[in-house]
Design an enzyme around this catalytic site. Sequence first.
Site, PDB file in Angstrom:
ATOM      1  N   ARG A  45       0.843  -1.189   0.000  1.00 51.35           N
ATOM      2  CA  ARG A  45       0.000   0.000   0.000  1.00 51.35           C
ATOM      3  C   ARG A  45       0.884   1.246   0.000  1.00 51.35           C
ATOM      4  O   ARG A  45       1.852   1.330   0.750  1.00 51.35           O
ATOM      5  CB  ARG A  45      -0.923   0.012   1.223  1.00 51.35           C
ATOM      6  CG  ARG A  45      -2.100  -0.939   1.124  1.00 51.35           C
ATOM      7  CD  ARG A  45      -3.108  -0.448   0.093  1.00 51.35           C
ATOM      8  NE  ARG A  45      -4.285  -1.278  -0.011  1.00 51.35           N
ATOM      9  CZ  ARG A  45      -4.439  -2.287  -0.866  1.00 51.35           C
ATOM     10  NH1 ARG A  45      -3.441  -2.595  -1.698  1.00 51.35           N
ATOM     11  NH2 ARG A  45      -5.566  -2.962  -0.911  1.00 51.35           N
TER      12      ARG A  45
ATOM     13  N   GLU B 180      -2.441   7.902  -6.619  1.00 49.52           N
ATOM     14  CA  GLU B 180      -2.477   7.114  -7.849  1.00 49.52           C
ATOM     15  C   GLU B 180      -3.599   7.624  -8.741  1.00 49.52           C
ATOM     16  O   GLU B 180      -4.710   7.830  -8.266  1.00 49.52           O
ATOM     17  CB  GLU B 180      -2.694   5.626  -7.522  1.00 49.52           C
ATOM     18  CG  GLU B 180      -1.566   5.000  -6.740  1.00 49.52           C
ATOM     19  CD  GLU B 180      -1.816   3.543  -6.378  1.00 49.52           C
ATOM     20  OE1 GLU B 180      -2.925   3.036  -6.672  1.00 49.52           O
ATOM     21  OE2 GLU B 180      -0.908   2.913  -5.807  1.00 49.52           O
TER      22      GLU B 180
ATOM     23  N   HIS C  32       0.459  -0.065  -9.918  1.00 50.13           N
ATOM     24  CA  HIS C  32      -0.322  -0.923  -9.009  1.00 50.13           C
ATOM     25  C   HIS C  32      -0.761  -2.189  -9.757  1.00 50.13           C
ATOM     26  O   HIS C  32      -1.941  -2.570  -9.756  1.00 50.13           O
ATOM     27  CB  HIS C  32      -1.540  -0.169  -8.466  1.00 50.13           C
ATOM     28  CG  HIS C  32      -1.995  -0.680  -7.136  1.00 50.13           C
ATOM     29  ND1 HIS C  32      -2.512   0.135  -6.156  1.00 50.13           N
ATOM     30  CD2 HIS C  32      -2.017  -1.927  -6.606  1.00 50.13           C
ATOM     31  CE1 HIS C  32      -2.839  -0.581  -5.088  1.00 50.13           C
ATOM     32  NE2 HIS C  32      -2.550  -1.835  -5.343  1.00 50.13           N
TER      33      HIS C  32
END
Length: 331
Positions: A231, A260, A279
């Site tokens: 994370r 993001e 990601h």
Amino acid sequence: MPLVIITDCDHGTIAPEEAVLRAAGVEYRLYQAKSEDDVIALAQDADAIILQYAPITGRVLDGLPRCRAAVRYGVGVDTIDLAAATERGVVVANVPDYCMEEVSDHALAMGLALWRGVVLYDRAIRGGTWNATMKTPMSRLRGKVAGVIGLGRIGACFAQKIAGVGMSVIGYDPYLAALPQGVRKVSLQELLKEADMISLHLPLSAGTKHLINEAAFRLMKPTALLVNTARGGLVDTEALCRALKDGRIGGAALDTLEREPIPADSPLLSYPNVILAPHAGWYSDQSVMDLKRKTAEAAVAVLRGQRPYSPVNPDVYEGSKLRGKEPLLKG
């Protein structure tokens, strides 16, 4: 017929979920809710919800009086207020094992690519430079120390894989009495001081936010590499940028970020010793199918009055907390 609302999903298809829900005799609808108000308006009649990014707060759950379960696509549940869900008798479930291989593979790939300068060399060649010794220092991997923070399913899988390429492995996990075989248990401070490569594999919570901060970077070796496939909020981005600028760490490989997509003006984009990915660690054809199928199966299990295989708030089963105790489905 029970109703399952998929509050939001950007996977492109919900065919695997549809197959599970149809077979169970469940009605379902797909929306793209972004806010609390969206979820309340669209899912107020839901008996269970499946979510990706939608915020599930106490206010939302109060607006969904029939909802018995909130099941998240993925491992992290930081968009769900677990205490509020438990208080209201709502089961929260996730899919913690759908991408163990993928994320551990991704962490390994990013760590090794950073160690060997693979991306640096590629960028240089594309820019017209051919120089085999441009990356310094370049140390032999075997015998170096990998530090793994968080030794759950994915962290344990990564530890096994990184040991296979010749690194000795140390680990820190305050929730485990014993670590996987081959991993030497140390304190967080010891890990930060000893590790040549540090890989993060723990959830984001109030207690882990900015775990890797200014103080942590000051403990690390100036050649240490940081890998984060967990994370983004685990790492203080500003502190990381300062450490990179001052040469206090050797580099970073980041699949997850605090913001993001990454802002166009992020200093991280300017450092040659930083590798970035969007990601993507969770992704493979197989993991997507597993994720979608298991998410729907968890929702169906709750509607059948059964316990899903991965309840995140098991305290909800104590006493008479459960919202709606009679099964809505046979099974």
